[in-house]
Design an enzyme around this catalytic site. Sequence first.
Site, PDB file in Angstrom:
ATOM      1  N   SER A 174      28.621  67.654  10.460  1.00  0.00           N
ATOM      2  CA  SER A 174      29.155  68.941  10.893  1.00  0.00           C
ATOM      3  C   SER A 174      28.650  69.422  12.244  1.00  0.00           C
ATOM      4  CB  SER A 174      28.849  70.012   9.839  1.00  0.00           C
ATOM      5  OG  SER A 174      27.449  70.152   9.665  1.00  0.00           O
ATOM      6  N   LYS A 191      37.881  75.138   4.756  1.00  0.00           N
ATOM      7  CA  LYS A 191      37.986  74.775   6.172  1.00  0.00           C
ATOM      8  C   LYS A 191      39.451  74.461   6.505  1.00  0.00           C
ATOM      9  CE  LYS A 191      33.166  73.418   6.664  1.00  0.00           C
ATOM     10  NZ  LYS A 191      32.663  73.952   5.382  1.00  0.00           N
ATOM     11  N   HIS A 232      34.285  68.296   6.334  1.00  0.00           N
ATOM     12  CA  HIS A 232      34.916  68.376   7.652  1.00  0.00           C
ATOM     13  C   HIS A 232      35.925  67.262   7.885  1.00  0.00           C
ATOM     14  CE1 HIS A 232      32.869  71.770   9.570  1.00  0.00           C
ATOM     15  NE2 HIS A 232      31.825  71.435   8.836  1.00  0.00           N
TER      16      HIS A 232
END
Length: 391
Positions: A180, A239, A208
């Site tokens: 990340s 996300k 991610h």
Amino acid sequence: MNSFEYLEKEIQVWKDRGTYRPLTELESEQGSKVSINGREVIQLSSNNYLGLTTHPRLKRAALEAVERYGAGTGSVRTIAGTFSMHEEFEAKLARFKHTEAALVFQSGFTANVGVLSSILSEKDVVISDALNHASIIDGIRLTKASRRIYRHVDLEDLEKALKETQTARTRLVVTDGVFSMDGDVAPLPEIVELCEKYDALVMVDDAHASGVMGRNGRGTVDHFDLNGRVHIQVGTLSKAVGVLGGYVAGPFVLRDYLIHRARPFLFSTSHPPAVTAACSAAIDVLLDEPQLVDRLWENTRFFKEGLARLGFDTGKSETPITPVMVGEDALAMKFSDTLLQEGVYAQGIVFPTVPKGQARVRTIVTAGHSKEDLEQALTAFERAGKKLGII
């Protein structure tokens, strides 16, 4: 009565070092541009990779769910908080991830903590990459298993740890799919091969990579054609998916065990109907609108090339996470402040989030940014970088 003077002193140290940072208030929806202090600026710090936080299908699904099911669920999943929509979404998520089953947690953080703290005992060993996410680190701290930390993406060090722990009942190798802070990708095919060689389990945190890598955003496991060879996949719904939550995808037996033993799942109220419905709609968008992922990568390449052309150091990033390396903590924060003055919101990241001497401004472009947005951002980076002597 003890006071909190010791906390005040520590906070003052942060202020003196130039690393103290109050919360930033957004006065608008989370888009490619946001309003801060009454001024519209380009957003380069959100995890809203595909722009789904404001996608019409997600908003419509959330509103319809509230009208039908209400604002909340009123219970934990194991008592009275499992609605049919929760089970239906998890089945859809499992199909999307090409796994037998999936289980949703309140966040990606609690998903990692829930898995690691519940499935391992003192008979086991967990082997973790040195730069894994904080939620993995905290999950490991909560387990009674022995632990080994291998140097970041160092396959020789990983193999050494596997060789030295063969007497354990179970070895679980844990890695981020995409890291990340640096935006680099784990060498997952080689990790899986080593784990197969030494009969170890593999767990990948694809927070991610979910919605970013793999076919239709299925993550690094799909990106490397490793479906069926990774035992545990953890991902986020907060996300690229654009809503809230985390999930664990894997075999039925893992789901069943976590329902009965994962404390974050057992002791947290289930997601409200609006969240679950919007997450479900997001999976439909990933399947129906793959052009969003394509646009994300087009913007990523454009922005990275622009930063490199200006002379910025973006480290070893291979993904839309693009750190602009600065080094000194106070300078990184000053760089962030100067960028905001130039119309770009990009937060500085300093110790302890990253090691000392590796402070940076971390940027994330999204599918929602236009080329004009990114050109303006690059101009702002050039001005701020030259003003501060970074380039």
